[in-house]
Design a protein around this motif. Structure first.
Motif, PDB file in Angstrom:
ATOM      1  N   ASP C  66       0.856  -1.182   0.000  1.00  0.00           N
ATOM      2  CA  ASP C  66       0.000   0.000   0.000  1.00  0.00           C
ATOM      3  C   ASP C  66       0.899   1.241   0.000  1.00  0.00           C
ATOM      4  OD1 ASP C  66      -1.495   2.126   2.061  1.00  0.00           O
ATOM      5  OD2 ASP C  66      -2.855   1.142   0.653  1.00  0.00           O
ATOM      6  N   LEU C  67       0.425   2.326  -0.603  1.00  0.00           N
ATOM      7  CA  LEU C  67       1.228   3.555  -0.676  1.00  0.00           C
ATOM      8  C   LEU C  67       1.704   3.998   0.706  1.00  0.00           C
ATOM      9  CD1 LEU C  67       2.329   5.795  -2.520  1.00  0.00           C
ATOM     10  CD2 LEU C  67       0.132   6.964  -2.286  1.00  0.00           C
ATOM     11  N   SER C  68       0.848   3.821   1.712  1.00  0.00           N
ATOM     12  CA  SER C  68       1.216   4.279   3.061  1.00  0.00           C
ATOM     13  C   SER C  68       2.340   3.443   3.677  1.00  0.00           C
ATOM     14  CB  SER C  68      -0.003   4.248   3.983  1.00  0.00           C
ATOM     15  OG  SER C  68      -0.395   2.907   4.203  1.00  0.00           O
ATOM     16  N   ASN C  69       2.630   2.293   3.071  1.00  0.00           N
ATOM     17  CA  ASN C  69       3.707   1.437   3.590  1.00  0.00           C
ATOM     18  C   ASN C  69       5.084   2.008   3.258  1.00  0.00           C
ATOM     19  OD1 ASN C  69       2.021  -1.607   2.465  1.00  0.00           O
ATOM     20  ND2 ASN C  69       1.758  -0.476   4.387  1.00  0.00           N
ATOM     21  N   LEU C  70       5.154   2.765   2.142  1.00  0.00           N
ATOM     22  CA  LEU C  70       6.460   3.107   1.581  1.00  0.00           C
ATOM     23  C   LEU C  70       7.294   4.028   2.473  1.00  0.00           C
ATOM     24  CD1 LEU C  70       5.598   3.524  -2.202  1.00  0.00           C
ATOM     25  CD2 LEU C  70       6.090   1.468  -0.903  1.00  0.00           C
ATOM     26  N   GLN C  71       6.638   4.623   3.451  1.00  0.00           N
ATOM     27  CA  GLN C  71       7.339   5.533   4.366  1.00  0.00           C
ATOM     28  C   GLN C  71       8.325   4.774   5.247  1.00  0.00           C
ATOM     29  OE1 GLN C  71       6.027   5.040   7.697  1.00  0.00           O
ATOM     30  NE2 GLN C  71       6.457   6.899   8.850  1.00  0.00           N
ATOM     31  N   ARG C  72       8.117   3.434   5.372  1.00  0.00           N
ATOM     32  CA  ARG C  72       9.023   2.697   6.264  1.00  0.00           C
ATOM     33  C   ARG C  72       9.341   1.274   5.782  1.00  0.00           C
ATOM     34  NH1 ARG C  72       4.055   2.662   7.680  1.00  0.00           N
ATOM     35  NH2 ARG C  72       2.970   0.816   8.421  1.00  0.00           N
ATOM     36  N   GLN C  73       8.564   0.757   4.856  1.00  0.00           N
ATOM     37  CA  GLN C  73       8.768  -0.639   4.438  1.00  0.00           C
ATOM     38  C   GLN C  73       9.659  -0.624   3.208  1.00  0.00           C
ATOM     39  OE1 GLN C  73       4.967  -2.652   4.377  1.00  0.00           O
ATOM     40  NE2 GLN C  73       4.330  -1.672   6.293  1.00  0.00           N
ATOM     41  N   ILE C  74      10.934  -0.393   3.480  1.00  0.00           N
ATOM     42  CA  ILE C  74      11.862   0.016   2.418  1.00  0.00           C
ATOM     43  C   ILE C  74      12.201  -1.072   1.397  1.00  0.00           C
ATOM     44  CG2 ILE C  74      12.884   1.868   3.763  1.00  0.00           C
ATOM     45  CD1 ILE C  74      15.196  -0.060   4.404  1.00  0.00           C
ATOM     46  N   ILE C  75      11.645  -2.231   1.569  1.00  0.00           N
ATOM     47  CA  ILE C  75      11.888  -3.271   0.557  1.00  0.00           C
ATOM     48  C   ILE C  75      10.883  -3.135  -0.587  1.00  0.00           C
ATOM     49  CG2 ILE C  75      10.422  -5.151   1.457  1.00  0.00           C
ATOM     50  CD1 ILE C  75      13.007  -6.954   1.078  1.00  0.00           C
ATOM     51  N   HIS C  76       9.877  -2.290  -0.383  1.00  0.00           N
ATOM     52  CA  HIS C  76       8.854  -2.080  -1.414  1.00  0.00           C
ATOM     53  C   HIS C  76       9.029  -0.688  -2.008  1.00  0.00           C
ATOM     54  CE1 HIS C  76       7.229  -5.648   0.342  1.00  0.00           C
ATOM     55  NE2 HIS C  76       6.906  -5.046   1.468  1.00  0.00           N
ATOM     56  N   PHE C  77       8.908  -0.621  -3.335  1.00  0.00           N
ATOM     57  CA  PHE C  77       9.100   0.665  -4.024  1.00  0.00           C
ATOM     58  C   PHE C  77       7.769   1.134  -4.594  1.00  0.00           C
ATOM     59  CE2 PHE C  77      13.137  -0.290  -2.919  1.00  0.00           C
ATOM     60  CZ  PHE C  77      14.015  -0.856  -3.847  1.00  0.00           C
ATOM     61  N   THR C  78       7.757   2.345  -5.143  1.00  0.00           N
ATOM     62  CA  THR C  78       6.527   2.943  -5.668  1.00  0.00           C
ATOM     63  C   THR C  78       5.855   2.038  -6.701  1.00  0.00           C
ATOM     64  OG1 THR C  78       7.555   5.097  -5.360  1.00  0.00           O
ATOM     65  CG2 THR C  78       5.556   5.034  -6.697  1.00  0.00           C
ATOM     66  N   GLN C  79       6.667   1.417  -7.558  1.00  0.00           N
ATOM     67  CA  GLN C  79       6.097   0.579  -8.625  1.00  0.00           C
ATOM     68  C   GLN C  79       5.464  -0.702  -8.079  1.00  0.00           C
ATOM     69  OE1 GLN C  79       9.999   0.688  -9.465  1.00  0.00           O
ATOM     70  NE2 GLN C  79      10.463  -1.492  -9.464  1.00  0.00           N
ATOM     71  N   ASP C  80       5.716  -1.006  -6.792  1.00  0.00           N
ATOM     72  CA  ASP C  80       5.212  -2.248  -6.205  1.00  0.00           C
ATOM     73  C   ASP C  80       3.832  -2.103  -5.581  1.00  0.00           C
ATOM     74  OD1 ASP C  80       8.550  -2.731  -5.032  1.00  0.00           O
ATOM     75  OD2 ASP C  80       7.603  -3.716  -6.763  1.00  0.00           O
ATOM     76  N   VAL C  81       3.287  -0.898  -5.578  1.00  0.00           N
ATOM     77  CA  VAL C  81       1.969  -0.718  -4.943  1.00  0.00           C
ATOM     78  C   VAL C  81       0.962  -1.683  -5.592  1.00  0.00           C
ATOM     79  CG1 VAL C  81       0.052   0.894  -4.603  1.00  0.00           C
ATOM     80  CG2 VAL C  81       2.395   1.661  -4.262  1.00  0.00           C
ATOM     81  N   ASP C  82       0.202  -2.348  -4.747  1.00  0.00           N
ATOM     82  CA  ASP C  82      -0.792  -3.359  -5.105  1.00  0.00           C
ATOM     83  C   ASP C  82      -0.193  -4.729  -5.409  1.00  0.00           C
ATOM     84  OD1 ASP C  82      -2.903  -0.949  -6.790  1.00  0.00           O
ATOM     85  OD2 ASP C  82      -2.954  -1.668  -4.723  1.00  0.00           O
ATOM     86  N   LYS C  83       1.118  -4.859  -5.356  1.00  0.00           N
ATOM     87  CA  LYS C  83       1.744  -6.170  -5.569  1.00  0.00           C
ATOM     88  C   LYS C  83       1.780  -6.908  -4.232  1.00  0.00           C
ATOM     89  CE  LYS C  83       5.420  -6.192  -8.225  1.00  0.00           C
ATOM     90  NZ  LYS C  83       6.820  -5.904  -8.582  1.00  0.00           N
TER      91      LYS C  83
END
Lengths: 74, 71, 269
Positions: C66-83
């Motif tokens: 989820d977009l809100s994860n990206l602030q701290r879940q650094i293994i996920h990038f913007t292009q990964d939203v919904d993956k």
């Protein structure tokens, strides 16, 4: 037993990393002759070997100027 | 006057104080939020009212931390 | 174990360490670690264990990014939203270190699947975000005799402990989950992103110490910190005789799925 290792083509810290890997294979009391070039390897290898509990028996220049032999006992 | 430590810091107790009172005086508004260790031993909630603190006691308030998204 | 030339270079900084060396790196390379949760804590744990060359890393998470994860879940990038998070995590781990065998479980850990899943691993890392599953991980690991690392973060705080059989478990300190709404979650109270890194990296270090046998683990201790003051505290504790799962008279001998929303306890075989 005595073994030889040539790290003259390596850059630090791979010089000591490779030395350590070879020493790891030896039995206590075995000797490893490590060939290094002058400069950083000549400083780092004996010092790191001593710090990590190996016995540096001698450091001598070989017949080729700028190439040294470090004799290390495990 | 008893001297105790709470979360590693010294606190002085003027009167006889129970664990329950200590929890209140340390601004823990909901006792449910914390777990209590007294001298490295876990204390059951039902005993908070009955345990009186004495000189040299070490109290640790352990906070639940869950993190994340869901409750 | 024979390392390739590339592996010798890759792990050279481990090999140099007197406390690790070739033998230690071998142990790491043969290690199998399960990370529960591919989120704030799971991300740095996964990265550092992958970097270290842990042989097998299992990751279990049922969520998508989820977009809100990206602030701290650094293994996920913007292009990964919904993956799915486990797939996103696997991709990055494989890119960082192809030596690592990544096993993904796109599901939630439950009382039914936990024993079988954790059985294959040497160590389990709690990177989860809710109390029911934190207690489940604890109980499953204690009952199975598996070492694990507990971790939790909130706002500017973090805490962690390591359990190996015979030492204090999470329930020794916190006998049961708190009542719902007694404790806010990060989505209610917020969390400074970097806190996840601070705590997760400590957990990763504990894993590597366990695998190599170096140093003292955070057993019979609770390490907590407040990042506002950068005060770190280690509270000494011990296995509680009264602990419901690892005490002298355990009342919990089966795994429990605490309901997420309510405080009912459902027991399952």
């Amino acid at each position: 037993m005595t073994y030889n290792l040539d790290v003259t083509k390596e850059h630090c810290p791979m010089t000591f990393v490779k030395t350590k890997i070879e020493l790891n294979k030896l039995r206590k009391g075995d000797i490893l002759n490590v060939k290094v070039i002058a400069g950083e390897p000549l400083e780092n290898v004996p010092r790191s070997a001593t710090e990590q509990g190996f016995n540096v028996l001698s450091v001598t220049e070989t017949a080729t100027p700028g190439i040294y032999n470090i004799e290390i006992e495990k | 006057m008893a001297k105790i430590t709470v979360n590693g810091k010294e606190q002085e107790l003027e009167n006889l104080t129970t664990l329950a009172q200590l929890i209140t005086s340390n601004n823990i508004t909901q006792p449910d939020m914390v777990s209590v260790q007294l001298n490295e031993e876990f204390v059951n909630r039902e005993n908070y009212e009955t345990i009186a603190l004495k000189d040299g006691d070490e109290v640790d308030f352990l906070y639940f931390m869950g993190g994340g998204q869901s409750a | 174990m024979n390392f390739t030339e590339d592996q010798i270079i890759r792990y050279s900084r481990h090999i140099l360490l007197q406390d690790v060396g070739v033998d230690g790196q071998e142990k790491i390379s043969k290690g199998k670690v399960l990370i529960v949760g591919a989120g704030g804590l799971g991300a740095p744990v996964a990265f550092y264990l992958a970097a270290a060359g842990v042989g097998t890393i299992g990751i279990i998470d049922g969520d998508v990014v989820d977009l809100s994860n990206l602030q701290r879940q650094i293994i996920h990038f913007t292009q990964d939203v919904d993956k799915p998070k486990v797939l996103s995590a696997k991709e990055k781990i494989s890119q960082l270190n192809p030596d690592v065998n990544v096993i993904t479980y796109q599901t939630l850990l439950s009382s039914e699947n936990a024993p079988e899943i954790i059985n294959d691993y040497d160590f389990v890392v709690d990177g989860t975000d809710n109390f029911p599953v934190k207690f489940l991980i604890n109980d499953a690991c204690v009952i199975a005799g598996k070492p694990f690392s507990h971790g939790g973060i909130l706002r500017f705080d973090g805490q962690t402990l390591t359990h190996v059989p015979g030492t204090a478990c999470y329930r020794c300190l916190f006998h049961a989950p708190p009542p719902p709404n007694a404790v806010p979650t990060c989505s209610q109270a917020g969390v400074l992103g970097a806190i996840a890194g601070m705590l997760g990296t400590i957990q990763a270090a504990e894993v590597l110490k366990y695998l190599t046998g170096v140093g003292e683990l955070l057993t019979n201790k609770l390490l907590s910190f407040n990042a506002k003051t950068m005060e770190f505290r280690t509270i000494k504790t011990k296995r509680s005789e009264k602990c419901p799962v690892c005490g002298s008279n355990p009342t919990i001998t089966q795994l429990v799925d605490y309901a997420q929303a309510a405080c009912e306890i459902k027991t399952k075989r």
